[in-house]
Design an enzyme around this catalytic site. Sequence first.
Site, PDB file in Angstrom:
ATOM      1  N   ARG A  51      32.173 -49.266  56.627  1.00 40.14           N
ATOM      2  CA  ARG A  51      32.050 -47.873  57.053  1.00 40.14           C
ATOM      3  C   ARG A  51      31.728 -47.741  58.544  1.00 40.14           C
ATOM      4  NH1 ARG A  51      27.476 -44.695  56.624  1.00 40.14           N
ATOM      5  NH2 ARG A  51      26.631 -46.073  55.039  1.00 40.14           N
ATOM      6  N   TYR A 108      44.293 -23.936  66.770  1.00 42.06           N
ATOM      7  CA  TYR A 108      44.496 -24.366  65.393  1.00 42.06           C
ATOM      8  C   TYR A 108      43.603 -23.553  64.463  1.00 42.06           C
ATOM      9  CZ  TYR A 108      44.783 -27.328  61.262  1.00 42.06           C
ATOM     10  OH  TYR A 108      44.966 -27.791  59.982  1.00 42.06           O
ATOM     11  N   ASP A 175      41.223 -30.167  72.743  1.00 45.54           N
ATOM     12  CA  ASP A 175      42.134 -30.570  71.678  1.00 45.54           C
ATOM     13  C   ASP A 175      43.493 -30.838  72.320  1.00 45.54           C
ATOM     14  OD1 ASP A 175      43.928 -30.769  69.574  1.00 45.54           O
ATOM     15  OD2 ASP A 175      42.875 -29.296  68.335  1.00 45.54           O
ATOM     16  N   LYS A 200      49.909 -35.982  64.036  1.00 43.48           N
ATOM     17  CA  LYS A 200      51.062 -35.314  64.618  1.00 43.48           C
ATOM     18  C   LYS A 200      51.877 -36.290  65.477  1.00 43.48           C
ATOM     19  CE  LYS A 200      49.387 -31.443  62.849  1.00 43.48           C
ATOM     20  NZ  LYS A 200      48.010 -31.775  62.462  1.00 43.48           N
TER      21      LYS A 200
END
Length: 376
Positions: A51, A108, A175, A200
């Site tokens: 993790r 977004y 972003d 993307k």
Amino acid sequence: MTVVPGDGTLASHAGERPAALGEPARPGPVLSSVFHLAPAPGGPALDGYGRPDNPTYRDLERALSALEAGSGDPVRTTTFASGMAAISAVLFGLLKAGDTVVIPSDGYYATRPLAADRLAAFGVTVREAPTLGPYPVEGAALVLLETPSNPGMDVCDLPAVCAAAHAAGALVAVDNTTATPLGQRPLDLGADLVVASDTKALAGHGDLLLGHVSTRDEQLAAKARQWRTWTGAIPGPFEAWLALRSLATLDVRLARQAANALAVAELLSARPEVREVRYPGRPGDPAHAVAARQMRRYGGVLSAVLPDAAFVERMLAASGLASAVTSFGDVRTGIDRRAQWGGDVVPDGFIRISCGIEDTADLIADLTAALDAASG
């Protein structure tokens, strides 16, 4: 003399491990979640529980850091399970009760309810601002920008907004999903952090979910990584490996996608059925002047307003190359009618087009025929 590599060289070798006899040229993913540890303290540093860290995460993070840095100062990157996980790490990992954050009102759509519902519940004041501003930065701890904006394709003046935010004592996160590091490097333009959905264009094949946060600030990098460890928002090693494999073609993919996007923008601009076309790479676009100053390439995403939803449906039904998809950045062209999701304030016939890497002439011929069919 130091040779600064071009984008193609940088992308194709990013994250590469030193050559070693008997080792694979392109190592595969390390899938273990638990590793055997040294039997006694004082031994060599080894991987432990998966993790906090994983060798495959590190390979991808090293590659993304190289792309985000370019020829500038070193960058530290933390990968996440998705773009939203990366945005959450920035918002929740850096903000505390009593802070104020400025977020895009036209970016977004999922970021807005996350901030309005969850951040507000934890005592953070949320302000919204459109990409074109003005930005209410006074008293803010963090300003989150998205440029070019998704889906409207507006562009903000990053150096100017970063300077104003820093003067007010605020950090700036950008972003950069639409542009990717090869299209725009926000850290070089004054931003403190870059956040992106690598689902993307960066990974670019429509087959994985991934995100990342990059920064040159060691403390900010540590906070992002700590948030990932605490919340378990880790990428799958196989997804990380797929993304690393995909980076090698990023330069050539973006070049074709940008060429296609400009050609499609010109096509749509000449059609009487189309009310508005937005693509920052097109001379005459309202965002072009600012984009030309700060973007290194303009990407493969554009938007347009068609007559109505029925027209969009007829166009998609008649197209042999473009399909209805809600993500973007794939090697195949996709069209998304944004109003159907309810998160964006756009006309019913507003579409976001994500251009793939098809031959430009074939794509233009296909969309021309689809538009003709939709127009009857």
